[in-house]
Design a protein around this motif. Sequence first.
Motif, PDB file in Angstrom:
ATOM      1  N   PHE A 106       0.873  -1.036  -0.103  1.00 13.70           N
ATOM      2  CA  PHE A 106       0.183  -0.135   0.048  1.00 13.70           C
ATOM      3  C   PHE A 106       0.896   1.308  -0.106  1.00 13.70           C
ATOM      4  O   PHE A 106       0.497   2.225  -0.131  1.00 13.70           O
ATOM      5  CB  PHE A 106      -0.879   0.132   1.270  1.00 13.70           C
ATOM      6  CG  PHE A 106      -2.379  -0.621   1.038  1.00 13.70           C
ATOM      7  CD1 PHE A 106      -3.255   0.104   0.244  1.00 13.70           C
ATOM      8  CD2 PHE A 106      -2.595  -2.019   1.438  1.00 13.70           C
ATOM      9  CE1 PHE A 106      -4.306  -0.253  -0.167  1.00 13.70           C
ATOM     10  CE2 PHE A 106      -3.899  -2.426   1.256  1.00 13.70           C
ATOM     11  CZ  PHE A 106      -4.675  -1.809   0.552  1.00 13.70           C
ATOM     12  N   ILE A 112      -1.568  -5.422   5.602  1.00 15.29           N
ATOM     13  CA  ILE A 112      -1.906  -4.433   6.720  1.00 15.29           C
ATOM     14  C   ILE A 112      -0.667  -3.880   7.201  1.00 15.29           C
ATOM     15  O   ILE A 112      -0.629  -2.607   7.556  1.00 15.29           O
ATOM     16  CB  ILE A 112      -2.670  -5.142   8.028  1.00 15.29           C
ATOM     17  CG1 ILE A 112      -4.005  -5.574   7.467  1.00 15.29           C
ATOM     18  CG2 ILE A 112      -2.869  -4.230   9.079  1.00 15.29           C
ATOM     19  CD1 ILE A 112      -4.893  -6.307   8.324  1.00 15.29           C
ATOM     20  N   LEU A 168       0.112  -0.919   5.161  1.00 12.28           N
ATOM     21  CA  LEU A 168      -0.846   0.209   5.169  1.00 12.28           C
ATOM     22  C   LEU A 168      -0.296   0.847   6.458  1.00 12.28           C
ATOM     23  O   LEU A 168      -0.322   2.091   6.425  1.00 12.28           O
ATOM     24  CB  LEU A 168      -2.079  -0.606   5.847  1.00 12.28           C
ATOM     25  CG  LEU A 168      -3.523   0.181   5.470  1.00 12.28           C
ATOM     26  CD1 LEU A 168      -3.581   0.515   3.881  1.00 12.28           C
ATOM     27  CD2 LEU A 168      -4.547  -0.910   6.025  1.00 12.28           C
ATOM     28  N   MET A 224       0.819   4.749   6.503  1.00 11.74           N
ATOM     29  CA  MET A 224       0.180   5.989   7.400  1.00 11.74           C
ATOM     30  C   MET A 224       1.269   6.592   8.220  1.00 11.74           C
ATOM     31  O   MET A 224       1.401   7.949   8.231  1.00 11.74           O
ATOM     32  CB  MET A 224      -0.547   5.218   8.582  1.00 11.74           C
ATOM     33  CG  MET A 224      -2.126   4.699   8.158  1.00 11.74           C
ATOM     34  SD  MET A 224      -2.582   3.490   9.565  1.00 11.74           S
ATOM     35  CE  MET A 224      -3.848   4.514  10.012  1.00 11.74           C
ATOM     36  N   VAL A 239     -11.126  -2.999   2.202  1.00 10.05           N
ATOM     37  CA  VAL A 239     -10.865  -1.380   2.372  1.00 10.05           C
ATOM     38  C   VAL A 239     -11.716  -0.489   1.905  1.00 10.05           C
ATOM     39  O   VAL A 239     -11.372   0.384   1.407  1.00 10.05           O
ATOM     40  CB  VAL A 239      -9.338  -1.323   1.600  1.00 10.05           C
ATOM     41  CG1 VAL A 239      -8.595  -0.161   2.112  1.00 10.05           C
ATOM     42  CG2 VAL A 239      -8.531  -2.576   1.475  1.00 10.05           C
ATOM     43  N   MET A 246     -11.773   7.023   1.766  1.00  9.43           N
ATOM     44  CA  MET A 246     -10.792   5.806   1.858  1.00  9.43           C
ATOM     45  C   MET A 246      -9.987   5.950   3.228  1.00  9.43           C
ATOM     46  O   MET A 246      -9.814   4.862   3.926  1.00  9.43           O
ATOM     47  CB  MET A 246      -9.634   5.990   0.837  1.00  9.43           C
ATOM     48  CG  MET A 246      -8.656   4.839   0.963  1.00  9.43           C
ATOM     49  SD  MET A 246      -7.466   4.955  -0.405  1.00  9.43           S
ATOM     50  CE  MET A 246      -6.227   6.053   0.100  1.00  9.43           C
ATOM     51  N   TRP A 247      -9.475   7.104   3.791  1.00  8.98           N
ATOM     52  CA  TRP A 247      -8.997   6.967   5.284  1.00  8.98           C
ATOM     53  C   TRP A 247      -9.855   6.471   6.257  1.00  8.98           C
ATOM     54  O   TRP A 247      -9.262   5.713   6.992  1.00  8.98           O
ATOM     55  CB  TRP A 247      -8.557   8.271   5.598  1.00  8.98           C
ATOM     56  CG  TRP A 247      -7.295   8.756   4.968  1.00  8.98           C
ATOM     57  CD1 TRP A 247      -7.073   9.800   3.773  1.00  8.98           C
ATOM     58  CD2 TRP A 247      -5.986   8.313   5.133  1.00  8.98           C
ATOM     59  NE1 TRP A 247      -6.140   9.767   3.539  1.00  8.98           N
ATOM     60  CE2 TRP A 247      -5.247   8.970   4.062  1.00  8.98           C
ATOM     61  CE3 TRP A 247      -5.404   7.597   5.680  1.00  8.98           C
ATOM     62  CZ2 TRP A 247      -3.618   8.819   4.041  1.00  8.98           C
ATOM     63  CZ3 TRP A 247      -4.040   7.157   5.696  1.00  8.98           C
ATOM     64  CH2 TRP A 247      -3.333   7.576   4.759  1.00  8.98           C
ATOM     65  N   ILE A 265      -9.788   2.703   6.004  1.00  8.97           N
ATOM     66  CA  ILE A 265      -8.248   2.379   6.631  1.00  8.97           C
ATOM     67  C   ILE A 265      -8.389   2.296   8.191  1.00  8.97           C
ATOM     68  O   ILE A 265      -8.011   1.444   8.683  1.00  8.97           O
ATOM     69  CB  ILE A 265      -7.232   3.265   5.809  1.00  8.97           C
ATOM     70  CG1 ILE A 265      -7.037   2.895   4.571  1.00  8.97           C
ATOM     71  CG2 ILE A 265      -5.994   3.036   6.571  1.00  8.97           C
ATOM     72  CD1 ILE A 265      -6.056   3.720   3.833  1.00  8.97           C
ATOM     73  N   ASP A 266      -8.912   3.317   8.648  1.00  8.51           N
ATOM     74  CA  ASP A 266      -9.245   3.466  10.171  1.00  8.51           C
ATOM     75  C   ASP A 266      -9.763   2.237  10.649  1.00  8.51           C
ATOM     76  O   ASP A 266      -9.412   1.651  11.585  1.00  8.51           O
ATOM     77  CB  ASP A 266      -9.972   4.647  10.336  1.00  8.51           C
ATOM     78  CG  ASP A 266      -9.095   5.799  10.528  1.00  8.51           C
ATOM     79  OD1 ASP A 266      -7.903   5.620  10.297  1.00  8.51           O
ATOM     80  OD2 ASP A 266      -9.605   7.032  10.825  1.00  8.51           O
ATOM     81  N   LEU A 306     -10.195  -0.660   9.335  1.00  9.01           N
ATOM     82  CA  LEU A 306      -9.289  -1.997   9.370  1.00  9.01           C
ATOM     83  C   LEU A 306      -8.275  -2.000  10.412  1.00  9.01           C
ATOM     84  O   LEU A 306      -8.117  -2.896  11.117  1.00  9.01           O
ATOM     85  CB  LEU A 306      -8.714  -2.022   7.958  1.00  9.01           C
ATOM     86  CG  LEU A 306      -8.014  -3.258   7.298  1.00  9.01           C
ATOM     87  CD1 LEU A 306      -9.138  -4.177   7.235  1.00  9.01           C
ATOM     88  CD2 LEU A 306      -7.548  -3.088   5.895  1.00  9.01           C
ATOM     89  N   THR A 307      -7.748  -0.578  10.582  1.00  7.23           N
ATOM     90  CA  THR A 307      -6.705  -0.732  11.754  1.00  7.23           C
ATOM     91  C   THR A 307      -7.332  -0.851  12.755  1.00  7.23           C
ATOM     92  O   THR A 307      -6.643  -1.581  13.911  1.00  7.23           O
ATOM     93  CB  THR A 307      -6.190   1.042  11.565  1.00  7.23           C
ATOM     94  OG1 THR A 307      -5.679   1.209  10.175  1.00  7.23           O
ATOM     95  CG2 THR A 307      -4.924   1.182  12.602  1.00  7.23           C
TER      96      THR A 307
END
Lengths: 258, 289, 355
Positions: free
Chosen positions: B35, B95, B98, B102, C59, C238-239, C242-243, C245-246
């Motif tokens: 990513f 992940i 990912l 970030m 995602v 998208m963020w 991602i949050d 998933l995180t």
Amino acid sequence: MPQLQARDVTVRFGGLLALDRVSLEVNQGEIVGLIGPNGAGKTTLFNCISRYYHPDEGSLVFEGHQLLQRRPHDIIGLGIARTFQNVELFKTMTTLQNMMVGLHCRTGSVWTNMLSFPSARRFEREAYVKACRVAEILGLSRVLDQVVSNLPFGYQKIIELGRALVSDPKLILLDEPAAGRNNQETKELAGLIRQIRNEFGITMLLVEHDMTLVMNICERIYVLDFGRNIAHGAPAEIQSNPAVIEAYLGEKNALAEA
Amino acid sequence: MIAQQMVSGLAAGSLYALTALGLVLIFKNTDVVNFAQGDFGMVAAFVALMAISQFKVPFVLATLVAIVTTAILAVVVDRLTIRPMKNASMLSLMIATLGVYMILHGVAGAIWGRDTKAFPSPLPSDPVSVNGVVIGQGHLWILAFGFIISAVLFVFFRYTTAGLAMRATAEDRMAARLMGVNVSRIFALTWGVSGALAAVAGILLAPLVYLSPNMMSDVLVKAYAAAVLGGFGSLPGAIVGGLFIGVAENLAGEFISTELRTTFAFVLIVVVLAVRPTGVFGRRIQAKV
Amino acid sequence: MTAFRLHHLLWLVPLLVVLVFLPSFTTTFITYLLSLICIYVIVALGINILTGYTGQMSVGHAGFLAIGAYTSARLITDLGAPFWVGMLVAGLASGIVGFLLGIPALRLSGAYLSTATLGFGLAVEQILQNMDSVSGGRAGLSVPKPSLAGFVLDDRSYFYFVLAVTIVMSLLALSILRSSVGRAFIALRDSEIAAQAMGISLARYKTLAFTMSAFYTGIAGALFASLVRFLAPENFNMWLSIDFLTMIVIGGLASVLGSVIGGIFMVTVPYVLGELQDLSFILMGAALLVVLLFMPGGISAFLSRLLDLVTGRTTAKDIEQHVAKPMGQLGRLPEQSQSANAPASGTDLLGVKES
């Protein structure tokens, strides 16, 4: 009428003939061996029976059911369970959970299970009891709550057999059950396989490299070489068959020893 | 009009293709879906900008510095995050990248700020007219570099030992190791080359947009679509996929709706995947049991 | 997945007590944050069903949240539907979209699936931006205060409502995931081929996971709409996906407790950091890597291990006892089976009655 009948099963991978018109019959309650050098197509035939591969030609009939018309997840419901050469356990689950999945094919509808209706709870209890019984028979009781990926390979192979047993099968396909076992343990395994057949009348079809085991427990043997069926018969016939000895050239001693 | 859309589509497509090449290279050789690939390009653009504006380095040198820095960054990312988890599932590896994404995003924001910055380019950017088709020179440069880099990669994989070793590793890691290939070094090389590719894409894109931590987001998404179309494992597939997405979205923008370009790209990949689950160039994979 | 133990849920008891009483003592903003935590927990449950249990990476879950939020908001503002009807319809609408997305996704995995879901999330955002009739264009969409049975809910009562929904959804998830359905999800994640050989239909259970996951997220979307009371498409970017998933990775994949912890983490950390947006990015990314590298199973598994240690239920000794044992008696059969007659094939194998 044989319980399982494979007729002219042919599988091509690109230009390679993995199985070339292989036919085989297994009768109810028999222990049948399927042997051959590496790459002979033994596991490929298993994969056709469990519908992971679709043969290019041929037919597979189990107790009157055309297997090739079934989807992979329907096969166990007909009574065919299997184990895998390299162990395909659910690695994050415990032994008990793995074995309880074995009874999935007898589960009721998704909805009754999701909302944990009484019937679903009764089913869970039965699956639990059954898994415990099988574990006891296989000597797995002590590892019921262990996550299977932490267990030695030999245990994992037996757990796979247990998972298959829990499903109430009529036929079990065993893919190299003796892999990773020493002589003593293989001897015990032979007793176990015979026991399961004798006690519960389950037919056994096994792929195995350990000739001692095969010659010991199998009533009939099929030999594959380069995807072709080169011989079949009783163990004594197979051991003296020139074509088989030819195929195993270099492994001759393996045959003689048995 | 169509010709004009085609050319700008091809130019955008070249950027997608460059980024997709890096994605596919890493995926083929190390089984990681990265990513952070787009943000490698973003970091490169900022490094080049910093070199030019703060240290007054000439453009070409600044570009080289940025490419090398990014390549090293990619290798470090591999060493620190991916390599220690070598037995992890593909999901965990994805992940993890990912997480890198970030962190790069946050670090870039902290160092260079979130306000957009213009990127000076020594290359002429006035539009030129070829047979009545008006084309921005920036687009032409992208096309030219895209072509050159594809050719260089082709030669690299075809004729150099390192390239052959990389292909062998992608084909069969165990066999390559047995043949004496230093697989660990190949992984580092893979990440380095992919980082460099991302850097080139970032620096080529920089004069056309403003620099910000988000500058590569759109390119990354399109590069994903390109890689998927091309079969996520085929380098020519990534190039064709990138160019195709670029042209298709420009034509869709011209004839249907500019605002819904990304949506069309999505619908396109879902349709393609519904027909061929492993992309147009992808090989069917069947797990061995 | 570690073996489930009931005492692992003990962590939730003090948490619940705090959640019930805290709003009485604090500002409306804290109440707002608590409601937001609950909503994130529902999302985390949803995405954990798909990604944690079934192993299908998404995602694009912001897309499902958006579908839920806009469905509910439109039903309330256009049709004057009661708020709770809007919520249920939102869950269903999102679930249907999840089902439809699940069909092409059936044949996809890994990189292909993550790209398809990424594209889905972006497409939903972009379509909303271009459908002024749904999203209200540049002005955005305002949602009225939620009301229940004729009473308009103030912030605190709305929080209690959200909390109640969260508890119901958590218990439902717990019950489903501990049933044979949950085992089927995990089985598919661990080995698709063995799962199918054991009779688990890939098509049925993967689409079920997509549908359930989307349903949960859609319900959360509706609750979100009535909490923030103003919707703009770019909030569902998208963020946010991602949050989501995180937070389940940090909280704990394939764990209901992990979903709860993940939800708390993802709301509180950015709030504590406030304006330090870049630091928040770095911390979240670093937390992801730390969990992946050093804390398999996320914070929830870490806490469970800690609790096992504290309560003296350490399993280390047991493991040693079980695993170190040589493969001695695997072939031994218990006494009673030695004499049994062989029953007919396939019937009542082990004396357990089939239902």
